[in-house]
Structure formats: structure tokens, C-alpha cells
Scaffold this motif. Structure first.
Motif, PDB file in Angstrom:
ATOM      1  N   ASN A 267       0.683  -7.831 -25.280  1.00 19.34           N
ATOM      2  CA  ASN A 267      -0.028  -6.557 -25.359  1.00 19.34           C
ATOM      3  C   ASN A 267      -1.524  -6.702 -25.601  1.00 19.34           C
ATOM      4  O   ASN A 267      -2.265  -5.718 -25.507  1.00 19.34           O
ATOM      5  CB  ASN A 267       0.561  -5.695 -26.479  1.00 19.34           C
ATOM      6  N   MET A 268      -1.971  -7.915 -25.912  1.00 17.76           N
ATOM      7  CA  MET A 268      -3.377  -8.109 -26.255  1.00 17.76           C
ATOM      8  C   MET A 268      -3.765  -9.539 -25.946  1.00 17.76           C
ATOM      9  O   MET A 268      -2.956 -10.461 -26.093  1.00 17.76           O
ATOM     10  CB  MET A 268      -3.590  -7.822 -27.749  1.00 17.76           C
ATOM     11  N   GLU A 296      -1.815 -14.822 -27.662  1.00 21.45           N
ATOM     12  CA  GLU A 296      -2.970 -13.960 -27.964  1.00 21.45           C
ATOM     13  C   GLU A 296      -4.253 -14.423 -27.292  1.00 21.45           C
ATOM     14  O   GLU A 296      -5.225 -13.676 -27.222  1.00 21.45           O
ATOM     15  CB  GLU A 296      -3.182 -13.885 -29.473  1.00 21.45           C
ATOM     16  N   PHE A 416      -2.348  -3.096 -21.770  1.00 18.67           N
ATOM     17  CA  PHE A 416      -2.697  -4.186 -22.688  1.00 18.67           C
ATOM     18  C   PHE A 416      -4.208  -4.163 -22.920  1.00 18.67           C
ATOM     19  O   PHE A 416      -4.968  -3.535 -22.182  1.00 18.67           O
ATOM     20  CB  PHE A 416      -2.255  -5.543 -22.128  1.00 18.67           C
ATOM     21  N   GLY A 417      -4.606  -4.873 -23.965  1.00 19.41           N
ATOM     22  CA  GLY A 417      -6.014  -4.866 -24.325  1.00 19.41           C
ATOM     23  C   GLY A 417      -6.673  -6.228 -24.144  1.00 19.41           C
ATOM     24  O   GLY A 417      -6.025  -7.259 -24.240  1.00 19.41           O
ATOM     25  N   LYS A 419     -10.014  -8.391 -25.617  1.00 18.34           N
ATOM     26  CA  LYS A 419     -11.073  -8.502 -26.619  1.00 18.34           C
ATOM     27  C   LYS A 419     -11.786  -9.826 -26.458  1.00 18.34           C
ATOM     28  O   LYS A 419     -11.268 -10.758 -25.838  1.00 18.34           O
ATOM     29  CB  LYS A 419     -10.485  -8.436 -28.038  1.00 18.34           C
TER      30      LYS A 419
END
Length: 421
Positions: A267-268, A296, A416-417, A419
Motif C-alpha cells: 500500500n505504500m 516498503e 497506494f502511496g 513517498k
């Protein structure tokens, strides 16, 4: 007078010599008609010893002088009855009883079927044990079955809570349950954690009690059974037809079966370093099955491919026998991945196919990981924020679809993100 003296001496020497020879040539010692047994000493479900009692003292010297061989009939791993012979070296005197010997069959053990009964399962009898002596005598030896029943084979259909799991357990012979025992099986996880129990209430038995089907409903509050967990009969809770009980030394048998085929993602994703300039937008990576991807710091879609569990799932979907060999060049994994912004604008995509005989699989279980390196179609790094992916993966064999996640798992879109640090 002197001639008569010499004749007497020669006659005496002849008598003495004849007596010594008579002592050396021993009489055959017959085996007992009741106290002989077949044993599975290591609990793996295969015959590995015979214990034979005689009606007189048996020494190593007697065995060396008198015993030639022993023959018997037993079922091999292909379920064919074979005639076996073992020589003098297999006979070992029992140090605790001078009338007993052990016949060591451990060198043949791996050839035998997992079978703990004198019946071949089709009405025929096994054993037919014969002892051959060097001087020509042959003794038929009546044997008793002293082998405890064990788990012979298993097949687990595991859906990890998405549907009812089923476990088929086949036993080494017909079995009955001991009154008062609440569980017939115990299992332990593949990491070796302590054993757990499977209740009898889950079982549906076949007509002759040689097999049972265990069903585990979706809402069962339990830890999921998985292929490669191990299972065995509960000690002292299962009997065979002549009351041999399951034992503590029975081996745990690794469960065969399959996991649900599924596509994995995350999800990230957090990018912690600037990617290399020559890095492609997408990478198809062939990872170890235990690899922690996606994670991640690496976003993409992954699927566990090849290996016993995957191939069992393919056979099950095709309705093939579980021992049917798959032709890996007929196995195809098709993938199609599209990525959009959270407003629906197209960012980048890829598609392709991989065949099961691809050398990068190395013929073994692999985590197939399609990694996105966070770039758009012009190789520009995408901005942080929310994205939408649409990933379709289809497994087919010889043109027949085995699995497709858009059918078996519902919607294929995911938010999803991204960063950066």
C-alpha cells in the motif's frame, strides 16, 4: 601284540575324532510358531526389522555355521509385491535373549511402501517368510504384525480463510479410534513450533477407515494449516485391526497440497535514494520464495510460481492426478500492469509473458516480482502522492486458464502511496 596295540590306538583316535565332528555339526533349531514379529522400529511406516524366536539357544557361531538366508514377500513403493532375500549378515543375535535374533532390513527399507499390515489392501497376504539353512532345511516362519499405524500421505487444499480448507489423510492401514480421545491428529508448523491438535469432529471417514477427510470452515478460530506443516497420528489414540496403537516415535509427515494462488502488492512505497540513471522503468525479477518483496522500499506486484504447492494448484484446477508431471514449457504467466494518478491520468504501464521453462526460474520455486521503479513513460521520477494501479495476472497451461486474479480475486485496482525521504 604290538600290532594289536596300534589298532586299539587308531580305533580310539577315530572314535574321538568322530565325536568332535558330531559336536561341530549342530542340529537345526526350529523357530517358534507364534513369537515372531514384523517391526517398524523408527516409526516411518516402513518395515525395517523382523524379530524371530527359536526353540533353543542361538549364538553367532550357530548362525555362521547353519544359516544361509531368509526370504519374504513385501510391497515396494510402486505397490507391487516383490520377493526379497537377505543373507547371514542381516541376522543379529539378541543380547537380552539367547533364543531371539533380529533380522535387520534397514538396507531395504527405502524400497518398501508405507504399509504397517500383513495385508496388501486388496485381499492378498504378505510375509511368506522362509528361513533357509546351509544344510538344506527350510522353515516357514509365522509372523505377527507388531507395526503401529501411521499417516501415509496427505493433501491439503488451503485457502487462507477465503474458503473452506480441506485435508485428506491416508493411513498405512485400516484404523479405529480409541474411545475417549478427542483428537486423531496432531500437527506442528514448518518452523518447528509446538504441536497442535485436530479434532475428530472435523472428520469424514471412508468406508474401510483407511482415509479421512477433514473440513475446516472459514470462520474456524484457528491457525491456518499450510502445506509443509507436518502431521501425525495422536499417540495411543488410534488402533489397527489387531490393536497395535499409534506410538510416540511415529514421525511427523510433511503435508503436501497447495496455497491459494494470489497476487501480492503493498500500500505504500518510500524511496530512500535516487535510482541509477540506467535503471529501467519496470524490472521482472526472479526472487527466492522467501524474499520480502514487495516491501516498503520496493513497489510492484509479485506471485509465487513453480515449486510443489504451485504445481499442485495447477493440477487441481485442471483436474489432473496429483502425481501428473507438468510440462513447464506449456505453463505461461501473463502480466499486465497499468499505473494512474489519483485523478485517473495514465502514468505508465507494461505487459508481457513468462514461460515455466524460463531458465531464470532454475526449475524451482520462485517469487516472480514485477517491480516499478517509480518513473513515468519518459523515465521521469513521479511525484509523491497517491496512485492507482491495475494489475492483471493470468496463469494458463497448454492454453487453458488456470488462474486469473481479475476473476478469482475480484477487482484488480489498488490505491497506494509514494513517498520520498
Amino acid at each position: 601284540m604290538m600290532n594289536r596295540l596300534w589298532k586299539n590306538i587308531i580305533l580310539a583316535m577315530t572314535l574321538l575324532t568322530g565325536s568332535a565332528v558330531a559336536d561341530f555339526i549342530q542340529s537345526p533349531i526350529p523357530p517358534s510358531s507364534r513369537e515372531n514379529s514384523l517391526l517398524d522400529s523408527d516409526g516411518d511406516g516402513r518395515l525395517d526389522q523382523m524379530n524371530i524366536k527359536f526353540l533353543g539357544t542361538i549364538s553367532g557361531e550357530y548362525l555362521d555355521q547353519m544359516v544361509d538366508s531368509l526370504t519374504f514377500d513385501w510391497m515396494d513403493s510402486s505397490k507391487t509385491v516383490q520377493h526379497y532375500a537377505v543373507g547371514r549378515k542381516a541376522f543379529v543375535p539378541d543380547s537380552s535373549n539367547n533364543r531371539r535374533i533380529t533380522v535387520d532390513l534397514s538396507h531395504l527399507q527405502s524400497q518398501f511402501d508405507i504399509l504397517t499390515s500383513l495385508s496388501d489392501g486388496e485381499g492378498g497376504s504378505l510375509g511368506n517368510v522362509k528361513l533357509y539353512l546351509a544344510e538344506g532345511s527350510v522353515f516357514d516362519i509365522a509372523m505377527r504384525d507388531k507395526m503401529s499405524p501411521v499417516v501415509k500421505s496427505t493433501f491439503l487444499r488451503s485457502y487462507r480463510g477465503k474458503s473452506t480448507d480441506s485435508l485428506v489423510v491416508n493411513f498405512s492401514e485400516r484404523v479405529d479410534l480409541v474411545w475417549g480421545c478427542q483428537a486423531v491428529l496432531e500437527f506442528k508448523k514448518k518452523d518447528g513450533s509446538p504441536g497442535r491438535f485436530i479434532s475428530n469432529s472435523n472428520a469424514i471417514w471412508n468406508a474401510n477407515n483407511t482415509s479421512a477427510l477433514f473440513l475446516f470452515e472459514v470462520n474456524d478460530s484457528r491457525e491456518w494449516l499450510l502445506p509443509q506443516d507436518s502431521i501425525r497420528l495422536m499417540p495411543r489414540c488410534v488402533l489397527d485391526s489387531i490393536r497395535n496403537a499409534s506410538e510416540e516415535n511415529a514421525r511427523f509427515r510433511k503435508m503436501e497440497g497447495f496455497y491459494p494462488l494470489e497476487v501480492m502488492s503493498s500500500n505504500m512505497v518510500v524511496e530512500t535514494a535516487v535510482p541509477a540513471e540506467n535503471l529501467p522503468i519496470f524490472q521482472m525479477q526472479f526472487k527466492d520464495p522467501a524474499a520480502n518483496v514487495p516491501n516498503e522500499n520496493e513497489w510492484g506486484v509479485a506471485m509465487d510460481v513453480l515449486g510443489p504447492e504451485f504445481e499442485n494448484a495447477v493440477r487441481d484446477a485442471l483436474g489432473l492426478e496429483q502425481k501428473t508431471a507438468l510440462d513447464l514449457k506449456k505453463l505461461k504467466i501473463f502480466y499486465n500492469l497499468r499505473i494512474y494518478t489519483n485523478l485517473g491520468a495514465y502514468v505508465v504501464g507494461t505487459s508481457g509473458e513468462v514461460y515455466g521453462n524460463d531458465s531464470r526460474f532454475n526449475g524451482s520455486a520462485t517469487r516472480l516480482f514485477l517491480k516499478w521503479n517509480l518513473m513515468d513513460g519518459t523515465r521521469k521520477r513521479v511525484a509523491t502522492g497517491a496512485y492507482i494501479s491495475n494489475a492483471v495476472m493470468i496463469i494458463s497451461y497448454d492454453g487453458q486458464v488456470v488462474f486469473r486474479n481479475d476473476v478469482h480475486h475480484g477487482p484488480t485496482t489498488q490505491i497506494f502511496g509514494v513517498k520520498r525521504k
